[in-house]
Design an enzyme around this catalytic site. Structure first.
Site, PDB file in Angstrom:
ATOM      1  N   ASN A 150      -4.508  -1.391  42.886  1.00  0.00           N
ATOM      2  CA  ASN A 150      -4.850  -1.796  44.258  1.00  0.00           C
ATOM      3  C   ASN A 150      -6.207  -2.482  44.385  1.00  0.00           C
ATOM      4  OD1 ASN A 150      -5.980   0.790  43.750  1.00  0.00           O
ATOM      5  ND2 ASN A 150      -6.235   1.113  45.929  1.00  0.00           N
ATOM      6  N   GLU A 248      -8.577  10.899  40.033  1.00  0.00           N
ATOM      7  CA  GLU A 248      -8.691  10.377  41.407  1.00  0.00           C
ATOM      8  C   GLU A 248      -7.300   9.956  41.828  1.00  0.00           C
ATOM      9  OE1 GLU A 248     -11.469  10.532  43.027  1.00  0.00           O
ATOM     10  OE2 GLU A 248     -12.719  11.086  41.327  1.00  0.00           O
ATOM     11  N   CYS A 282      -6.632   3.637  48.731  1.00  0.00           N
ATOM     12  CA  CYS A 282      -6.383   5.074  48.764  1.00  0.00           C
ATOM     13  C   CYS A 282      -7.087   5.725  49.957  1.00  0.00           C
ATOM     14  CB  CYS A 282      -6.840   5.712  47.464  1.00  0.00           C
ATOM     15  SG  CYS A 282      -8.547   5.289  47.073  1.00  0.00           S
ATOM     16  N   GLU A 461     -16.402  11.087  41.145  1.00  0.00           N
ATOM     17  CA  GLU A 461     -17.035   9.909  40.569  1.00  0.00           C
ATOM     18  C   GLU A 461     -18.268   9.591  41.410  1.00  0.00           C
ATOM     19  OE1 GLU A 461     -13.750   7.048  40.604  1.00  0.00           O
ATOM     20  OE2 GLU A 461     -13.361   7.576  38.520  1.00  0.00           O
TER      21      GLU A 461
HETATM   22  P1  NAD Z   1       0.140   4.895  38.856  1.00  0.00           P
HETATM   23  O1  NAD Z   1      -0.128   6.344  38.761  1.00  0.00           O
HETATM   24  O2  NAD Z   1       1.533   4.425  38.804  1.00  0.00           O
HETATM   25  O3  NAD Z   1      -0.623   4.088  37.714  1.00  0.00           O
HETATM   26  C1  NAD Z   1      -2.010   4.181  37.534  1.00  0.00           C
HETATM   27  C2  NAD Z   1      -2.339   3.846  36.092  1.00  0.00           C
HETATM   28  O4  NAD Z   1      -1.794   4.853  35.256  1.00  0.00           O
HETATM   29  C3  NAD Z   1      -1.745   2.522  35.607  1.00  0.00           C
HETATM   30  O5  NAD Z   1      -2.650   1.892  34.729  1.00  0.00           O
HETATM   31  C4  NAD Z   1      -0.509   2.980  34.866  1.00  0.00           C
HETATM   32  O6  NAD Z   1      -0.085   2.074  33.872  1.00  0.00           O
HETATM   33  C5  NAD Z   1      -1.008   4.262  34.245  1.00  0.00           C
HETATM   34  N1  NAD Z   1       0.056   5.209  33.871  1.00  0.00           N
HETATM   35  C6  NAD Z   1       1.308   5.318  34.389  1.00  0.00           C
HETATM   36  N2  NAD Z   1       1.991   6.275  33.730  1.00  0.00           N
HETATM   37  C7  NAD Z   1       1.162   6.801  32.820  1.00  0.00           C
HETATM   38  C8  NAD Z   1       1.294   7.836  31.842  1.00  0.00           C
HETATM   39  N3  NAD Z   1       2.438   8.514  31.683  1.00  0.00           N
HETATM   40  N4  NAD Z   1       0.227   8.121  31.068  1.00  0.00           N
HETATM   41  C9  NAD Z   1      -0.934   7.456  31.215  1.00  0.00           C
HETATM   42  N5  NAD Z   1      -1.116   6.445  32.103  1.00  0.00           N
HETATM   43  C10 NAD Z   1      -0.077   6.124  32.892  1.00  0.00           C
HETATM   44  O7  NAD Z   1      -0.573   4.410  40.198  1.00  0.00           O
HETATM   45  P2  NAD Z   1      -0.548   2.967  40.841  1.00  0.00           P
HETATM   46  O8  NAD Z   1       0.791   2.776  41.479  1.00  0.00           O
HETATM   47  O9  NAD Z   1      -1.057   1.981  39.882  1.00  0.00           O
HETATM   48  O10 NAD Z   1      -1.666   3.128  41.984  1.00  0.00           O
HETATM   49  C11 NAD Z   1      -1.421   3.626  43.261  1.00  0.00           C
HETATM   50  C12 NAD Z   1      -1.880   5.061  43.384  1.00  0.00           C
HETATM   51  O11 NAD Z   1      -3.242   5.168  43.033  1.00  0.00           O
HETATM   52  C13 NAD Z   1      -1.784   5.577  44.805  1.00  0.00           C
HETATM   53  O12 NAD Z   1      -1.269   6.876  44.775  1.00  0.00           O
HETATM   54  C14 NAD Z   1      -3.231   5.589  45.272  1.00  0.00           C
HETATM   55  O13 NAD Z   1      -3.526   6.518  46.292  1.00  0.00           O
HETATM   56  C15 NAD Z   1      -3.935   5.943  44.011  1.00  0.00           C
HETATM   57  N6  NAD Z   1      -5.336   5.570  44.076  1.00  0.00           N
HETATM   58  C16 NAD Z   1      -6.267   6.564  44.167  1.00  0.00           C
HETATM   59  C17 NAD Z   1      -7.622   6.239  44.265  1.00  0.00           C
HETATM   60  C18 NAD Z   1      -8.679   7.293  44.357  1.00  0.00           C
HETATM   61  O14 NAD Z   1      -9.846   6.960  44.183  1.00  0.00           O
HETATM   62  N7  NAD Z   1      -8.331   8.541  44.607  1.00  0.00           N
HETATM   63  C19 NAD Z   1      -7.997   4.895  44.262  1.00  0.00           C
HETATM   64  C20 NAD Z   1      -7.018   3.913  44.172  1.00  0.00           C
HETATM   65  C21 NAD Z   1      -5.684   4.259  44.070  1.00  0.00           C
END
Ligand code: NAD
Length: 483
Positions: A150, A248, A282, A461
């Site tokens: 995002n 996060e 997020c 963080e």
């Molecule tokens: P996601 O969990 O699908 O992917 C995040 C990252 O993890 C990607 O690089 C992905 O390739 C990797 N990943 C996926 N499966 C994995 C596995 N089995 N092992 C290791 N890595 C793996 O999330 P997304 O769809 O990319 O992002 C959206 C989500 O992120 C939303 O839930 C949003 O709220 C959250 N988010 C949280 C914050 C925060 O600071 N809390 C900030 C931004 C986004």
């Protein structure tokens, strides 16, 4: 066609088995690049490179390490236009937003930690007439950083910068959905003179590359930002290995509006906190609770303002809402809008995909959507949608709205609008959230702790918290002999 390469041991290289994935431009629906479909062999090579670089990097004088990171920051700034355009093409966000927020913040992340490390101090505890304790904070070694789509470069650098500043070597994986600016960052790191192997970027799928990073026995800490389900899966692998973890995760943030707020300021900011980056932050406030006495006025004014938001080509300056990140994400958002209707919600505006003309006719656009008439505990109000969709609900008392706000499994951020300082303080104390904004939203001081409670994650963080995460404390106790 743009070809992205891995960055391992200071070199740009192909994935070991030469397999690639498609990189889509979500505004046009077209493939415009190819991404390495790396696997555990590439991760192994990256970890070896990081291990080899660690002794020199961790022992380099802080001023020198800091100067290199500062050069990375300066080069990001110098490449602002190029990086902003790349971010917009990869993610679908308006290019002006990437230019105003994403890329400057990525430069700031490196700048901030290049200086923070110079001011990072450790504790000493004197035991009167007996001993003196001092605590060393040593870099962990090789650490893994995994980030979402995002805010691609913004969040990628938010992890990498403190990890490197603290003296660690990093194996990082950006989201496979938005890998382009991480690739451009690898070129910048080479130009900045970052020693080979200090930062390694391996592109590819989460379950393949991400999981190989998490599983690798030499990777001692994982900093992850992404979905709650992925975070739980990562924790199930890393926890039995006693790896340090910073997670996060998702959010379903409340935006609580009291009748005594500064109405115009609240209205303007609520449009932004609902729909900035297509609602894919997020921290967006997706559940809007409005005190009943101003509910009807708010509903009318809010909907009128939302209807004026231009959904359009991310490259156009007048576009306020760009494309959502992918076709599958568009489908997910639309399925939640359908669910909201099934649950008895009324769509006040939006509620559908937007079909543009010309270059963007096959892009993934969703009209900013406002829904009313739902209870706080229905699925639409409990599950993270992560798109341009908000619900609005009236409330009568502080106690009642606190119950609604805290009813979700998440606890990332919350926003409170009131000019009554006592009410604001009471709410801030009682909201389940890692971050409470009062009369503002997304006002960020990088020194403050950033993170969530409940299913929004663990660890913090930001500021010195990130430097503490990326170091291991070691207490040294020296006995003082009394003559
Ligand atoms: P996601 O969990 O699908 O992917 C995040 C990252 O993890 C990607 O690089 C992905 O390739 C990797 N990943 C996926 N499966 C994995 C596995 N089995 N092992 C290791 N890595 C793996 O999330 P997304 O769809 O990319 O992002 C959206 C989500 O992120 C939303 O839930 C949003 O709220 C959250 N988010 C949280 C914050 C925060 O600071 N809390 C900030 C931004 C986004």
């Amino acid at each position: 066609m743009k070809f992205i390469q891995n960055y391992i041991g200071g070199k740009l290289m192909k994935p070991s088995d030469d397999q690639y994935l498609n990189d889509y431009n979500p505004a046009t629906g077209k493939v415009y690049g190819r991404i390495p479909d790396s696997d555990e062999h590439d991760v192994r090579a990256a970890v070896l490179a990081a291990e080899a670089a660690f002794p020199a990097w961790s022992q380099m004088p802080i001023e020198e390490r800091s100067a290199i990171l500062m050069r990375v920051s300066t080069l990001i700034e110098a490449n602002l236009d190029r990086l902003a355009e790349a971010e917009s093409i990869d993610n679908g966000k308006p290019v002006w937003l990437a230019k105003a927020v994403d890329i400057p913040r990525a430069a700031k992340n490196f700048h901030f930690y290049a200086t923070a490390i110079q001011h990072f101090a450790t504790e000493a505890h004197a035991m009167t007439n007996q001993a003196i304790n001092y605590t060393l904070r040593e870099p962990i070694g090789v650490v893994g950083c995994i980030s979402p789509w995002n805010l691609p470069l913004y969040l990628f650098s938010w992890k990498i910068a403190p990890a490197l500043a603290a003296g660690n070597c990093v194996v990082a994986k950006p989201s496979e959905v938005t890998p382009m600016t991480a690739f451009l960052l690898s070129e910048i790191c080479i130009e900045a003179g970052l020693p080979a192997g200090v930062l390694n970027i391996v592109h590819g799928l989460g379950p393949k590359v991400g999981e190989a990073i998490v599983k690798h026995p030499k990777v001692k800490a994982i900093s992850f930002t992404g979905g709650t389900k992925t975070g739980a899966h990562i924790a199930s692998i890393a926890a039995p290995e006693f790896k340090k973890m910073s997670l996060e995760l998702g959010g379903k943030n409340p935006n609580v509006i009291f009748a005594d707020c500064d109405y115009e300021e609240m209205l303007k900011t609520t449009v932004r906190s609902s729909f900035a980056n297509q609602g894919q932050i997020c921290l967006c406030g997706s559940r809007v609770f409005v005190e009943r006495s101003i509910y009807e006025r708010f509903k009318k004014d809010f909907v009128a303002k939302v209807q004026k938001l231009t959904v359009g080509d991310p490259m156009a300056e007048e576009t306020k809402v760009g494309a959502v990140v992918s076709q599958s994400h568009q489908e997910k958002i639309l399925s939640y809008i359908a669910l909201a209707k099934e649950e008895g919600g009324t769509i006040l505006t939006g509620g559908h995909a937007v079909q543009l003309e010309g270059r963007c006719k096959d892009g993934y656009f969703v009209a900013p959507t406002v829904i009313e008439g739902l209870s706080h505990d229905c699925r639409t109000n409990q599950e993270e949608i992560f798109g341009p969709v908000v619900t609005i609900m009236p409330f009568d008392t502080e106690e009642e709205v606190l119950g609604y706000a805290n009813s979700v499994r998440y606890g990332l951020s919350s926003t409170v609008w009131t000019t009554n300082i006592n009410k604001a303080t009471r709410m801030a104390q009682k909201l389940d959230a890692g971050i409470v904004w009062v009369n503002c939203w997304l006002l960020r001081d990088l020194r403050t702790p950033f993170g969530g409670v409940k299913d929004s994650g663990m660890g913090r963080e930001g500021g010195f918290d990130a430097l503490r995460f990326f170091t291991e404390p070691k207490n040294v106790c020296i006995k003082i002999k009394q003559d």
